[in-house]
Design a protein around this motif. Structure first.
Motif, PDB file in Angstrom:
ATOM      1  N   ILE A  54      -5.766   2.266  -7.292  1.00  0.00           N
ATOM      2  CA  ILE A  54      -4.655   1.336  -7.068  1.00  0.00           C
ATOM      3  C   ILE A  54      -4.582   0.327  -8.209  1.00  0.00           C
ATOM      4  O   ILE A  54      -5.611  -0.117  -8.722  1.00  0.00           O
ATOM      5  CB  ILE A  54      -4.798   0.612  -5.710  1.00  0.00           C
ATOM      6  N   CYS A  92     -12.130  -0.099   0.755  1.00  0.00           N
ATOM      7  CA  CYS A  92     -11.395  -0.653  -0.391  1.00  0.00           C
ATOM      8  C   CYS A  92     -12.362  -1.148  -1.463  1.00  0.00           C
ATOM      9  O   CYS A  92     -13.337  -1.843  -1.160  1.00  0.00           O
ATOM     10  CB  CYS A  92     -10.519  -1.827   0.055  1.00  0.00           C
ATOM     11  N   ALA A 145       0.581   5.577   0.219  1.00  0.00           N
ATOM     12  CA  ALA A 145      -0.040   5.781   1.529  1.00  0.00           C
ATOM     13  C   ALA A 145       1.037   5.984   2.591  1.00  0.00           C
ATOM     14  O   ALA A 145       2.089   5.346   2.544  1.00  0.00           O
ATOM     15  CB  ALA A 145      -0.911   4.590   1.891  1.00  0.00           C
ATOM     16  N   VAL A 164      -7.561   6.999  -3.638  1.00  0.00           N
ATOM     17  CA  VAL A 164      -6.371   6.691  -4.435  1.00  0.00           C
ATOM     18  C   VAL A 164      -6.646   5.479  -5.316  1.00  0.00           C
ATOM     19  O   VAL A 164      -6.868   4.379  -4.799  1.00  0.00           O
ATOM     20  CB  VAL A 164      -5.157   6.395  -3.533  1.00  0.00           C
ATOM     21  N   CYS A 201       0.827  -1.208   0.000  1.00  0.00           N
ATOM     22  CA  CYS A 201       0.000   0.000   0.000  1.00  0.00           C
ATOM     23  C   CYS A 201       0.864   1.261   0.000  1.00  0.00           C
ATOM     24  O   CYS A 201       0.492   2.279  -0.589  1.00  0.00           O
ATOM     25  CB  CYS A 201      -0.935   0.015   1.204  1.00  0.00           C
ATOM     26  N   CYS A 235      -9.501   0.890  -5.857  1.00  0.00           N
ATOM     27  CA  CYS A 235      -9.158   2.132  -5.153  1.00  0.00           C
ATOM     28  C   CYS A 235      -9.254   1.897  -3.646  1.00  0.00           C
ATOM     29  O   CYS A 235      -9.920   0.959  -3.184  1.00  0.00           O
ATOM     30  CB  CYS A 235     -10.072   3.283  -5.574  1.00  0.00           C
ATOM     31  N   ARG A 287      -3.461  12.488  -5.275  1.00  0.00           N
ATOM     32  CA  ARG A 287      -3.421  11.093  -4.831  1.00  0.00           C
ATOM     33  C   ARG A 287      -2.481  10.896  -3.644  1.00  0.00           C
ATOM     34  O   ARG A 287      -2.731  10.054  -2.781  1.00  0.00           O
ATOM     35  CB  ARG A 287      -2.999  10.195  -5.985  1.00  0.00           C
ATOM     36  N   TYR A 330       2.431   1.097  -3.844  1.00  0.00           N
ATOM     37  CA  TYR A 330       1.523   1.226  -4.989  1.00  0.00           C
ATOM     38  C   TYR A 330       0.489   2.345  -4.824  1.00  0.00           C
ATOM     39  O   TYR A 330      -0.097   2.782  -5.813  1.00  0.00           O
ATOM     40  CB  TYR A 330       0.789  -0.095  -5.217  1.00  0.00           C
ATOM     41  N   ALA A 331       0.246   2.804  -3.594  1.00  0.00           N
ATOM     42  CA  ALA A 331      -0.781   3.823  -3.370  1.00  0.00           C
ATOM     43  C   ALA A 331      -0.236   5.078  -2.712  1.00  0.00           C
ATOM     44  O   ALA A 331      -1.007   5.991  -2.410  1.00  0.00           O
ATOM     45  CB  ALA A 331      -1.919   3.245  -2.522  1.00  0.00           C
ATOM     46  N   CYS A 385       6.710   5.520  -5.185  1.00  0.00           N
ATOM     47  CA  CYS A 385       5.399   5.540  -5.838  1.00  0.00           C
ATOM     48  C   CYS A 385       5.165   6.868  -6.547  1.00  0.00           C
ATOM     49  O   CYS A 385       4.822   6.908  -7.735  1.00  0.00           O
ATOM     50  CB  CYS A 385       4.304   5.291  -4.808  1.00  0.00           C
TER      51      CYS A 385
END
Length: 281
Positions: free
Chosen positions: A159, A111, A98, A157, A92, A120, A245, A95-96, A228
């Motif tokens: 994903i 999610c 976060a 976001v 996470c 997302c 994002r 890729y996101a 990311c």
């Protein structure tokens, strides 16, 4: 009056952060005076000057490329039961984009995980570690809204399928904590930096050469977030979209990731050349 030892600021702390925290501390002292808890504000007597501004740009040498990031995630999963429970957590971050503290409150209801294509996640709370003495609940982790956002703010976001698959697998394999949290310790507690940081350090040791291990390359799990955002920018994602994002302002994004934006000069020049193609009259 009780005297506290105030720790020095970290050398890499931004000057703006130091100024803000000093102002907060000053206001707290004034409040204590108004409440009759102390008789005098001694802060003005302290000799202090603002430190030299720190370069906030991210050093590309510390950011893993996609191939290395995937190798590190695999190395996390190779660390037995403890590591396998953290693959989606680190995923996470990578890729996101976060922040680790934002993931401590992530729940399946936030999610969207389709079987194919992009999904997302909706980030809306953060649980930074403050220490029991500094939280209203007496817990080590405070509960707040997103960084520099209102408590009701939500950051959605998109994903990629890789993260969708990781989250689907994690939820199916481990379920959730009694209160619905996706990521937790073996005893359903909140993840601690020291715990997942140890797993990350072992993953680096397993994947990197001795010289790379001693360098700043992917030194912290937080570097996955930088990886990311830099990947988004290198792929041609518009800065305003990447900022939204990542939970940044565009100003901060351009200041912090400027070196990665410069790396796209060749691609941008090709776009300009194609647009301007044609005879000069």
């Amino acid at each position: 009056m009780r005297v506290f030892d105030v720790p020095e600021a970290r050398p890499d702390t931004a000057a703006s952060s130091i100024t803000r925290k000093r102002a907060i501390f000053h206001n707290a002292v004034v409040f204590a005076m108004d409440a009759g808890l102390i008789s005098e504000n001694l802060i003005p007597r302290i000799s202090w000057s603002l430190p030299e501004p720190v370069d906030e740009e991210i050093d590309p040498a510390s950011v893993p490329n996609p191939e290395l990031a995937r190798s590190l995630l695999r190395a996390v999963g190779n660390q037995g039961k403890r590591g396998r429970r953290l693959v989606a957590f680190f995923g996470c971050i990578y890729y996101a984009a976060a922040r680790p503290a934002e993931l401590l409150e992530l729940r399946p209801s936030q999610c969207h995980l389709p079987r194919r294509g992009f999904g997302c996640i909706r980030l809306q709370k953060t649980r930074p570690r403050s220490g029991r003495g500094w939280t209203d609940s007496g817990e080590t982790h405070d509960q707040r809204g997103l960084k520099k956002r209102s408590r009701k703010a939500v950051r959605t976001v998109p994903i990629p399928p890789q993260l969708v698959a990781l989250l689907r697998w994690h939820i199916e394999a481990y379920g959730t904590a009694p209160d619905g949290r996706i990521f937790r310790t073996l005893r359903n507690g909140l993840l601690h930096e020291s715990s997942y940081g140890e797993v990350w350090a072992r993953a680096r040791e397993a994947v990197l050469t001795p010289q790379e291990y001693e360098s700043d390359l992917a030194k912290r799990p937080y570097d996955l977030r930088h990886a990311c955002v830099s990947t988004w920018l290198s792929a041609g994602v518009a800065p305003q979209t990447a900022a939204k994002r990542a939970g940044h302002s565009v100003t901060v994004l351009l200041r912090v990731y400027t070196r990665f934006i410069k790396d796209t000069d060749d691609a941008e020049n090709a776009k300009i050349a194609a647009r301007l193609a044609g005879p000069v009259t």
